[in-house]
Write an enzyme that holds these catalytic residues in place. Structure first.
Site, short mmCIF file in Angstrom:
data_model
loop_
_atom_site.label_atom_id
_atom_site.label_comp_id
_atom_site.label_asym_id
_atom_site.label_seq_id
_atom_site.Cartn_x
_atom_site.Cartn_y
_atom_site.Cartn_z
N LEU A 268 -46.05 -46.45 -41.28
CA LEU A 268 -44.81 -46.43 -42.07
C LEU A 268 -43.61 -46.07 -41.22
O LEU A 268 -43.68 -45.22 -40.34
CB LEU A 268 -44.97 -45.44 -43.22
N GLY B 227 -59.06 -53.62 -52.62
CA GLY B 227 -58.48 -53.18 -53.89
C GLY B 227 -59.40 -52.39 -54.81
O GLY B 227 -59.11 -52.25 -56.00
N SER B 228 -60.47 -51.81 -54.26
CA SER B 228 -61.36 -51.05 -55.16
C SER B 228 -60.68 -49.78 -55.68
O SER B 228 -60.92 -49.37 -56.82
CB SER B 228 -62.69 -50.73 -54.47
N ASN B 229 -59.84 -49.17 -54.88
CA ASN B 229 -59.11 -47.99 -55.38
C ASN B 229 -58.09 -48.39 -56.43
O ASN B 229 -57.89 -47.67 -57.42
CB ASN B 229 -58.43 -47.25 -54.22
N HIS C 118 -57.72 -41.59 -47.57
CA HIS C 118 -58.31 -41.91 -46.26
C HIS C 118 -59.81 -41.59 -46.30
O HIS C 118 -60.20 -40.53 -46.81
CB HIS C 118 -57.61 -41.10 -45.16
N ASP D 128 -51.81 -40.37 -41.39
CA ASP D 128 -52.90 -39.59 -42.00
C ASP D 128 -52.75 -38.08 -41.77
O ASP D 128 -53.73 -37.33 -41.80
CB ASP D 128 -54.29 -40.04 -41.48
N ARG E 102 -50.39 -50.58 -42.83
CA ARG E 102 -49.27 -50.56 -41.88
C ARG E 102 -48.82 -49.12 -41.63
O ARG E 102 -48.77 -48.30 -42.56
CB ARG E 102 -48.07 -51.35 -42.42
N GLU F 122 -44.59 -38.93 -41.82
CA GLU F 122 -44.51 -39.90 -40.71
C GLU F 122 -45.74 -39.88 -39.82
O GLU F 122 -46.08 -40.86 -39.19
CB GLU F 122 -43.25 -39.63 -39.90
C1 GRF Z 1 -60.39 -47.07 -48.49
O1 GRF Z 1 -61.56 -46.68 -47.81
C2 GRF Z 1 -59.27 -46.10 -48.23
O2 GRF Z 1 -59.68 -44.79 -48.03
C3 GRF Z 1 -58.67 -46.65 -46.94
O3 GRF Z 1 -58.76 -48.04 -47.08
C4 GRF Z 1 -59.83 -48.38 -47.95
C5 GRF Z 1 -59.25 -49.20 -49.05
O4 GRF Z 1 -60.27 -49.72 -49.89
N1 GRF Z 1 -57.32 -46.16 -46.74
P1 GRF Z 1 -59.87 -50.52 -51.18
O5 GRF Z 1 -58.95 -51.65 -50.76
O6 GRF Z 1 -59.21 -49.58 -52.13
O7 GRF Z 1 -61.17 -51.04 -51.72
#
Ligand code: GRF
Length: 210
Positions: free
Chosen positions: A93, A12-14, A109, A146, A91, A143
């Protein structure tokens, strides 16, 4: 104000970066719902600490992924979500979900796509292959895993003594800037998808663009 749903599976850092930008008034959007397919995702604790409602919807044993994803889709609709942000959602999609959110779902990504598309350990793969420049990509969700039209990228160097954690930290720092920037641009109406072209402002970028 644009309402955002954030789909998570892990750390969850993003999500936290988005919430920090929201708190300081820089996101120009509201994280209205956090959705997870994993009940133990640490991201759920981050959502709770910011007072954001959460929904956990696991894929049940024997159930295909469509049921779970369309429940998430409905929950976002009910909350008036206008942009689905996939921030570490692990997951693949289903077609119905992608159709429902076409042009309204973005993903981050940890590689310079199309390198290491589909990899859940893109940083380790990059080190294994000896790449000298890595980075991250924010793109619209289609679909193809990435494989959607690219919105933005940031490059970082890979140093000879890097391990996965060091490279990961360098890439994450860029993710935490790129993803909120993309959400804000979408909220401002400065970012949209037109067919398979990304339009930023009035300028098409990427395929067929300038
Ligand atoms: C990130 O590296 C993102 O690019 C990838 O999964 C990771 C998620 O990290 N899709 P976080 O859960 O947001 O810390």
């Amino acid at each position: 104000m644009l309402k955002v749903g954030v789909l998570v599976s892990g750390r969850g850092s993003n999500l936290e970066a988005l919430l920090r930008w929201q708190r300081s008034g820089d996101l120009e959007a509201e994280v209205a719902l956090v959705l997870s397919n994993r009940p133990n995702a640490p991201a759920l604790g981050i959502a709770a600490s910011y007072g954001v409602p959460t929904l956990v919807r696991e894929q049940r044993r024997g159930e295909d992924r469509k049921g779970a994803q369309m429940d998430m889709s409905r929950a976002m609709d009910e909350r008036g979500v206008g942009l689905a942000v996939h921030a570490g959602f692990d997951r693949i999609l289903c077609a119905a979900y992608v159709r429902a959110w076409a042009g309204r779902a973005i993903n981050v990504h940890p590689s310079l796509l199309p390198a290491f598309a589909g990899s859940l350990r893109a940083q380790e793969d990059a080190l294994r292959r000896g790449v000298r420049i890595s980075g991250c990509t924010v793109h619209f969700v289609t679909e193809e895993v990435d494989g959607g039209p690219i919105i933005s990228q940031a490059a970082v160097p890979v140093f000879p003594d890097d391990d996965g954690a060091a490279l990961n930290a360098r890439i994450l720092e860029q993710e935490h800037r790129l993803l909120p920037e993309a959400v804000r641009a979408f909220a401002r109406g400065e970012l949209r998808l037109d067919g398979d072209r990304v339009i930023v402002g009035r300028v098409p970028i990427g395929k067929g663009g300038v």
